[in-house]
Design a protein around this motif. Structure first.
Motif, PDB file in Angstrom:
ATOM      1  N   MET A   1       0.806  -1.278   0.025  1.00 25.26           N
ATOM      2  CA  MET A   1      -0.032   0.160   0.017  1.00 25.26           C
ATOM      3  C   MET A   1       0.863   1.246   0.022  1.00 25.26           C
ATOM      4  SD  MET A   1      -3.249   1.069  -0.155  1.00 25.26           S
ATOM      5  CE  MET A   1      -3.759  -0.407   0.328  1.00 25.26           C
ATOM      6  N   LYS A   2       0.539   2.192  -0.757  1.00 30.45           N
ATOM      7  CA  LYS A   2       1.500   3.550  -1.004  1.00 30.45           C
ATOM      8  C   LYS A   2       1.204   4.280   0.165  1.00 30.45           C
ATOM      9  CE  LYS A   2      -2.088   6.544  -2.960  1.00 30.45           C
ATOM     10  NZ  LYS A   2      -2.554   7.218  -4.234  1.00 30.45           N
ATOM     11  N   GLU A   3       2.225   4.911   0.742  1.00 28.89           N
ATOM     12  CA  GLU A   3       2.256   5.860   1.700  1.00 28.89           C
ATOM     13  C   GLU A   3       1.701   7.305   1.363  1.00 28.89           C
ATOM     14  OE1 GLU A   3       3.351   5.491   4.789  1.00 28.89           O
ATOM     15  OE2 GLU A   3       3.998   3.325   4.166  1.00 28.89           O
ATOM     16  N   LEU A   4       1.007   7.947   2.232  1.00 34.00           N
ATOM     17  CA  LEU A   4       0.356   9.223   2.277  1.00 34.00           C
ATOM     18  C   LEU A   4       0.744  10.028   3.221  1.00 34.00           C
ATOM     19  CD1 LEU A   4      -3.273   7.678   1.491  1.00 34.00           C
ATOM     20  CD2 LEU A   4      -1.799   8.225  -0.089  1.00 34.00           C
ATOM     21  N   GLU A   5       0.342  11.275   3.207  1.00 30.65           N
ATOM     22  CA  GLU A   5       0.766  12.431   3.914  1.00 30.65           C
ATOM     23  C   GLU A   5      -0.495  13.097   4.318  1.00 30.65           C
ATOM     24  OE1 GLU A   5       4.278  15.358   3.076  1.00 30.65           O
ATOM     25  OE2 GLU A   5       2.569  16.518   2.887  1.00 30.65           O
ATOM     26  N   LEU A   6      -0.674  13.186   5.635  1.00 34.06           N
ATOM     27  CA  LEU A   6      -1.688  13.819   6.483  1.00 34.06           C
ATOM     28  C   LEU A   6      -1.080  15.327   6.684  1.00 34.06           C
ATOM     29  CD1 LEU A   6      -4.468  14.226   7.308  1.00 34.06           C
ATOM     30  CD2 LEU A   6      -3.705  13.166   9.444  1.00 34.06           C
ATOM     31  N   LEU A   7      -1.515  16.447   6.212  1.00 33.58           N
ATOM     32  CA  LEU A   7      -0.664  17.750   6.330  1.00 33.58           C
ATOM     33  C   LEU A   7      -1.748  18.413   7.115  1.00 33.58           C
ATOM     34  CD1 LEU A   7       1.507  19.829   5.235  1.00 33.58           C
ATOM     35  CD2 LEU A   7       0.272  20.230   3.241  1.00 33.58           C
ATOM     36  N   ALA A   8      -1.211  19.028   8.144  1.00 38.10           N
ATOM     37  CA  ALA A   8      -1.793  19.738   8.932  1.00 38.10           C
ATOM     38  C   ALA A   8      -1.479  21.326   9.063  1.00 38.10           C
ATOM     39  CB  ALA A   8      -1.820  19.374  10.409  1.00 38.10           C
ATOM     40  N   PRO A   9      -2.361  22.186   9.322  1.00 47.61           N
ATOM     41  CA  PRO A   9      -1.756  23.736   9.575  1.00 47.61           C
ATOM     42  C   PRO A   9      -1.482  24.132  10.851  1.00 47.61           C
ATOM     43  CG  PRO A   9      -4.373  23.479   9.732  1.00 47.61           C
ATOM     44  CD  PRO A   9      -3.580  22.102   9.479  1.00 47.61           C
ATOM     45  N   ALA A  10      -0.866  25.070  11.150  1.00 48.41           N
ATOM     46  CA  ALA A  10      -0.287  25.448  12.468  1.00 48.41           C
ATOM     47  C   ALA A  10      -0.011  26.944  12.173  1.00 48.41           C
ATOM     48  CB  ALA A  10       0.961  24.683  12.950  1.00 48.41           C
ATOM     49  N   GLY A  11      -0.718  27.761  12.974  1.00 48.77           N
ATOM     50  CA  GLY A  11      -0.628  29.238  13.200  1.00 48.77           C
ATOM     51  C   GLY A  11       0.385  29.814  14.300  1.00 48.77           C
ATOM     52  N   SER A  12       0.917  28.479  15.153  1.00 55.82           N
ATOM     53  CA  SER A  12       1.652  28.788  16.202  1.00 55.82           C
ATOM     54  C   SER A  12       2.566  27.569  16.774  1.00 55.82           C
ATOM     55  CB  SER A  12       0.601  29.227  17.437  1.00 55.82           C
ATOM     56  OG  SER A  12      -0.033  28.124  17.917  1.00 55.82           O
ATOM     57  N   LEU A  13       3.378  27.666  17.530  1.00 61.34           N
ATOM     58  CA  LEU A  13       4.063  26.835  17.999  1.00 61.34           C
ATOM     59  C   LEU A  13       3.358  25.607  18.555  1.00 61.34           C
ATOM     60  CD1 LEU A  13       6.968  25.618  17.522  1.00 61.34           C
ATOM     61  CD2 LEU A  13       7.566  26.893  19.771  1.00 61.34           C
ATOM     62  N   LYS A  14       2.399  26.221  19.472  1.00 62.19           N
ATOM     63  CA  LYS A  14       1.573  25.450  20.235  1.00 62.19           C
ATOM     64  C   LYS A  14       0.711  24.386  19.478  1.00 62.19           C
ATOM     65  CE  LYS A  14      -1.965  25.503  23.983  1.00 62.19           C
ATOM     66  NZ  LYS A  14      -2.468  26.404  25.037  1.00 62.19           N
ATOM     67  N   ALA A 233      -7.577   9.131  -1.842  1.00 60.93           N
ATOM     68  CA  ALA A 233      -6.263   8.056  -2.190  1.00 60.93           C
ATOM     69  C   ALA A 233      -6.320   7.216  -3.290  1.00 60.93           C
ATOM     70  CB  ALA A 233      -6.262   7.375  -1.047  1.00 60.93           C
ATOM     71  N   ASP A 234      -7.523   6.632  -3.834  1.00 61.74           N
ATOM     72  CA  ASP A 234      -7.471   5.835  -4.940  1.00 61.74           C
ATOM     73  C   ASP A 234      -7.299   6.904  -6.259  1.00 61.74           C
ATOM     74  OD1 ASP A 234      -7.840   3.634  -3.457  1.00 61.74           O
ATOM     75  OD2 ASP A 234     -10.107   3.694  -3.682  1.00 61.74           O
ATOM     76  N   HIS A 235      -7.761   7.917  -6.006  1.00 58.75           N
ATOM     77  CA  HIS A 235      -7.681   8.769  -7.266  1.00 58.75           C
ATOM     78  C   HIS A 235      -6.316   9.698  -7.521  1.00 58.75           C
ATOM     79  CE1 HIS A 235     -12.017   7.768  -7.770  1.00 58.75           C
ATOM     80  NE2 HIS A 235     -11.963   8.460  -9.002  1.00 58.75           N
ATOM     81  N   GLY A 236      -5.459   9.242  -6.543  1.00 57.96           N
ATOM     82  CA  GLY A 236      -4.114   9.847  -6.909  1.00 57.96           C
ATOM     83  C   GLY A 236      -3.468  10.896  -5.936  1.00 57.96           C
ATOM     84  N   VAL A 237      -4.321  11.245  -4.689  1.00 56.52           N
ATOM     85  CA  VAL A 237      -3.892  12.270  -3.913  1.00 56.52           C
ATOM     86  C   VAL A 237      -2.988  11.799  -3.064  1.00 56.52           C
ATOM     87  CG1 VAL A 237      -4.687  13.834  -2.180  1.00 56.52           C
ATOM     88  CG2 VAL A 237      -6.110  13.601  -4.202  1.00 56.52           C
ATOM     89  N   TYR A 238      -1.792  12.243  -2.807  1.00 56.90           N
ATOM     90  CA  TYR A 238      -0.685  12.038  -2.214  1.00 56.90           C
ATOM     91  C   TYR A 238      -0.866  12.637  -0.891  1.00 56.90           C
ATOM     92  CZ  TYR A 238       3.763  11.712   0.177  1.00 56.90           C
ATOM     93  OH  TYR A 238       4.826  11.879   1.119  1.00 56.90           O
ATOM     94  N   SER A 239      -0.865  13.967  -0.905  1.00 55.04           N
ATOM     95  CA  SER A 239      -0.990  14.744   0.488  1.00 55.04           C
ATOM     96  C   SER A 239      -2.433  15.288   0.682  1.00 55.04           C
ATOM     97  CB  SER A 239       0.187  15.843   0.392  1.00 55.04           C
ATOM     98  OG  SER A 239       0.188  16.652   1.416  1.00 55.04           O
ATOM     99  N   PHE A 240      -2.993  14.965   1.761  1.00 57.69           N
ATOM    100  CA  PHE A 240      -4.310  15.510   2.270  1.00 57.69           C
ATOM    101  C   PHE A 240      -4.244  16.732   3.224  1.00 57.69           C
ATOM    102  CE2 PHE A 240      -4.379  11.211   0.631  1.00 57.69           C
ATOM    103  CZ  PHE A 240      -5.712  10.755   0.465  1.00 57.69           C
ATOM    104  N   LYS A 241      -4.751  17.643   2.659  1.00 56.81           N
ATOM    105  CA  LYS A 241      -4.557  19.003   3.455  1.00 56.81           C
ATOM    106  C   LYS A 241      -5.570  19.606   4.016  1.00 56.81           C
ATOM    107  CE  LYS A 241      -2.085  23.404   2.202  1.00 56.81           C
ATOM    108  NZ  LYS A 241      -1.270  24.027   0.848  1.00 56.81           N
ATOM    109  N   ILE A 242      -5.369  19.894   5.240  1.00 59.23           N
ATOM    110  CA  ILE A 242      -6.250  20.547   6.137  1.00 59.23           C
ATOM    111  C   ILE A 242      -6.194  21.924   6.373  1.00 59.23           C
ATOM    112  CG2 ILE A 242      -7.305  20.561   8.539  1.00 59.23           C
ATOM    113  CD1 ILE A 242      -6.199  17.471   8.594  1.00 59.23           C
ATOM    114  N   GLU A 243      -7.195  22.668   5.923  1.00 58.97           N
ATOM    115  CA  GLU A 243      -7.109  24.206   6.206  1.00 58.97           C
ATOM    116  C   GLU A 243      -7.415  24.554   7.574  1.00 58.97           C
ATOM    117  OE1 GLU A 243      -8.662  28.045   6.559  1.00 58.97           O
ATOM    118  OE2 GLU A 243      -9.885  26.367   6.989  1.00 58.97           O
ATOM    119  N   GLY A 244      -6.589  25.697   7.877  1.00 58.69           N
ATOM    120  CA  GLY A 244      -7.005  26.302   9.246  1.00 58.69           C
ATOM    121  C   GLY A 244      -5.823  26.828   9.937  1.00 58.69           C
ATOM    122  N   ARG A 245      -4.742  27.495   9.089  1.00 55.45           N
ATOM    123  CA  ARG A 245      -3.769  28.105   9.943  1.00 55.45           C
ATOM    124  C   ARG A 245      -4.394  29.285  11.336  1.00 55.45           C
ATOM    125  NH1 ARG A 245       0.627  30.615   6.590  1.00 55.45           N
ATOM    126  NH2 ARG A 245      -0.500  30.083   4.502  1.00 55.45           N
TER     127      ARG A 245
END
Length: 750
Positions: A1-14, A233-245
């Motif tokens: 199974m291919k690896e995927l990336e869950l990409l999160a936002p951050a507006g601060s170090l916390k 994921a099946d359609h080719g998305v590698y990095s899954f990006k969450i909005e919200g910085r």
């Protein structure tokens, strides 16, 4: 199974620490400059370097957003800004500006580039062009369907990043000037004031389609893709990006933890069904009028509108408390193993290991005990007390003599030294060194010299509005006119000072394009003018397939050239177009800096169009000898996949002009362009720079353009007559048939 990336936002170090704790594979964030969330807390240099260290120690990627458009002078600041992060090993940068992209490729050669969704990449052609130029990842436009994403994945093979959760812009990202024009806060500069969240009355002529009250017709619900995450994921998305910085640590960590659960299920092959409690949790964390699945299955849909709930709804309760306790207020620790050897009258030795990384550290001499010897329990307690370090001992093997002694401070130093060495060993592979030959000062000097040379151009002549009987500045530059309505053409053909006519694709349907365009080309040439065809603002997959089909016929038409409005179109024309066509880029292919303009020239443009967000001083800092300048026209504020006409009246496949009426009773015309299925929302007033002759002379563009959008035949003729009188005779500016604005020519944007 291919690896995927869950990409999160951050507006601060916390927030960054919380989302990594919750399971993010990568975090995107903004620094103190050049990020598209200027009003987020963002990171100062010290915090950003700490973020990079924290992420790398925990095996996560840190991606820096440098995704605003940079003015000419700002490129000189970019090198010093990026250098410490580059050297610390920041994993990638997100960019929108083509000048920034070229600058980074030149000065930071080992830094991966991810293109921002602000680049409006919607097709195979644009993605392929960027990959060929060294881009590692393309962030798809939010409006793309699963089928379009799959096609890029299959045909281009570039990493794809797509948004999966959070707020949706009403406009195609990168194609919005609404906040900029009406409030001076540019979305392209990270300062969007979100006018799309306000309420508007929709008018058809004098008739109100919203019952004489305003509604948030431009406000979309938040997106949630959890129910079809596996399909993405099946359609080719590698990095899954969450909005919200700009969201709280609890929101970001909570959303990440839920998506992590299902991404892991995809990766291990179990594909567990989505539980209703998880959807409820996401709604509780925050939503705007409920959720929509976005554009992945629909080109547009009135169900995507937030309705009267345009504000972001969230609740505080047990869920937030649990998230805070689990991810925000607790520290993430990496498990390590250790071996400690304490032999009397020998240096203390400790070996610590994290994964495959192993380091050894030697301490002070172990003494013979005079009174109370050390016990294994005491030694273990002191060495495993990792405190605020990112590590925790999973196992510590202690080998020691019975009658030994070491002061507590030496044991503590032994632990600190070993863990610092381990941290250094973990971070070392990420570090980079810049070649010594890269110098910022010379580059900055060159930019300043160029800007000053342009600024100091002296061109004689008086203001158009003040002179009489004297030829204006326009007489030494080419005059071009763009039309979007067929009734505007006769007036343009009669104006003998017009050199080139731009025939916008909005003039035609797919069925009559070749036939009608051929007739119009003949009419324009018969009047002694050149003719360019203007491609659509958006070039989606179906549009590409249509033009590919008709291109053999289109290439036979005696066009002098074309105007392009997207990277997708540039790549398409380079592959399928007529090699004799001259190409001009429109103002939405942004060339804030000379470097950005040079990028488009290298792609085959003979000229670019000066961005409308620059003020006169900033325009004077750039090289304009190969640029066109809009001196009249109603500027497009939004290009949208949503259709106001369809959402209010249903789809009739007919060009109509509606109006949005805001809280100040200002009207914004809206055209539905059915062939390509997008709307254009125009400014309430056209820009008119006829009075700015002296400055336009100093700017010295290669051409000036008058753009006609919603004008009637009579208005078109009046405006051309006024400009023609100035152009030919140096006459005084006559009375315009409508109120006008200077746009950003004097004020600009921050």
């Amino acid at each position: 199974m291919k690896e995927l990336e869950l990409l999160a936002p951050a507006g601060s170090l916390k927030t960054l620490k919380a989302v990594i704790h919750a399971g993010a594979d990568a975090v995107y964030l903004g620094g103190s400059m050049f990020g598209a969330r200027a009003y987020a807390n963002n990171f100062n240099e010290e915090e950003l370097l700490e973020a990079i260290r924290f992420g790398h120690i925990h095996g996560r990627k840190i991606i820096l957003a440098v995704n605003t458009l940079l003015k000419e002078y700002e490129l000189g600041q970019l090198y010093d800004y990026l250098r410490p992060y580059y050297e610390a090993g920041v994993d990638a940068v997100i960019v929108q500006d083509m000048g920034v992209m070229e600058f980074i490729k030149t000065h930071f050669p080992n830094l991966p580039i991810h293109t921002s969704t602000q680049m409006t990449i919607t097709n195979v052609e644009g993605a392929r062009l960027l990959k060929e130029q060294g881009v590692e990842r393309v962030v798809t436009a939010r409006e793309m369907s699963l089928e379009e994403i799959q096609r890029i994945h299959d045909e281009v093979g570039v990493e794809l990043e797509s948004f999966i959760h959070g707020a949706l812009c009403y406009c195609y990202s990168g194609q919005c000037l609404f906040s900029s024009i009406i409030g001076g806060r540019s979305g392209n500069r990270g300062r969007c004031a979100q006018p799309c969240r306000l309420s508007y009355e929709v008018l058809q002529g004098e008739k109100s389609l919203t019952g004489h009250h305003a509604t948030p017709i431009l406000s979309l619900k938040d997106m949630c893709t959890l129910p079809f995450l596996y399909e993405l994921a099946d359609h080719g998305v590698y990095s899954f990006k969450i909005e919200g910085r700009m969201k709280t640590p609890e929101y970001a960590a909570g959303v990440v933890s839920i998506y992590r659960k299902y991404m892991d299920s995809y990766l291990d092959g179990s594909r567990i069904p989505v539980e209703k409690k998880d959807i409820r949790a996401l709604l509780e964390l925050g939503n705007r009028g409920g959720f929509t699945n976005g554009y992945y299955y629909h080109h547009n849909d009135s169900d995507m509108l937030s309705g009267e709930s345009a504000s972001h709804n969230k609740s505080e309760g047990v869920l937030q408390d649990n998230i805070r306790r689990e991810y925000v207020d607790t520290e993430l620790k990496e498990k390590i193993k250790g071996k400690l050897i304490l032999n009397k009258e020998c240096p203390a030795k400790i070996e610590v290991q994290y994964g495959k990384i192993k380091v050894s550290y030697q301490g002070d001499m172990v003494l013979v005990a005079q009174n109370r010897p050390l016990t294994k329990e005491v030694v273990t307690e002191k060495i495993t007390k990792t405190g605020n370090t990112p590590f925790v001992f999973e196992n510590l093997e202690v080998t020691m003599d019975d009658d030994i002694f070491m002061p507590v401070n030496q044991l503590n130093q032994l632990r600190r030294g070993a863990l610092e060495a381990l941290e250094e060993a973990l971070l070392k592979p990420y570090e980079r060194t810049l070649p010594e030959l890269v110098e910022t000062s010379s580059a900055e000097t060159d930019r300043q010299t160029t800007g000053n040379a342009i600024k100091e151009k002296q061109i004689s002549g008086q203001s158009l509005s003040q002179t009489s009987g004297q030829q204006s500045a326009g007489s030494s530059t080419e005059v071009r006119v763009l039309i979007e309505d067929a009734e505007q053409l006769p007036a343009v053909l009669k104006a003998d000072f017009v050199d080139t006519v731009y025939l916008d694709c909005m003039l035609y349907t797919r069925e009559n394009l070749i036939h009608k365009l051929s007739e119009d080309i003949d009419r324009v040439h018969a009047s002694g003018k050149k003719v360019f065809y203007v491609f659509p603002f958006i070039f989606r997959q179906q549009t590409s397939l249509f033009y590919e089909k008709i291109m053999p016929e289109l290439k036979k038409l005696p066009l002098n050239g074309i105007m392009v409005r997207s990277l997708d179109e540039i790549a398409f024309i380079k592959e399928w177009g007529n090699e004799n066509w001259q190409m001009v880029s429109d103002s939405n292919l942004y060339t804030y800096s000379n470097e950005a303009a040079e990028y488009f020239y290298r792609l085959g443009m003979i000229q670019d169009t000066i961005p409308v967000e620059l003020n006169r001083k900033e325009i004077l800092r750039r090289e304009n000898s190969r640029s066109e300048m809009i001196i009249y026209g109603r500027l497009p504020l939004m290009i949208t996949a949503q259709c106001i006409h369809k959402n209010m009246l249903g789809c009739m496949h007919q060009h109509k002009v509606l109006n949005l009426k805001d809280r100040y009773s200002v009207h914004f015309p809206v055209k539905n362009f059915c062939s390509e299925c997008y709307n254009v929302i125009y400014n309430s007033l056209p820009v008119c720079l006829f009075k700015e002759d002296v400055t336009v002379k100093k700017i010295a563009p290669a051409a000036v353009r008058l753009s006609f959008t919603t004008e009637t035949e009579e208005e078109t003729e009046q405006i051309l007559t006024i400009y023609g009188d100035i152009y030919k005779n140096g006459g005084i500016l006559g009375q315009m048939p409508m109120e006008c604005t200077n746009g950003h020519f004097k004020r600009g944007v921050e």
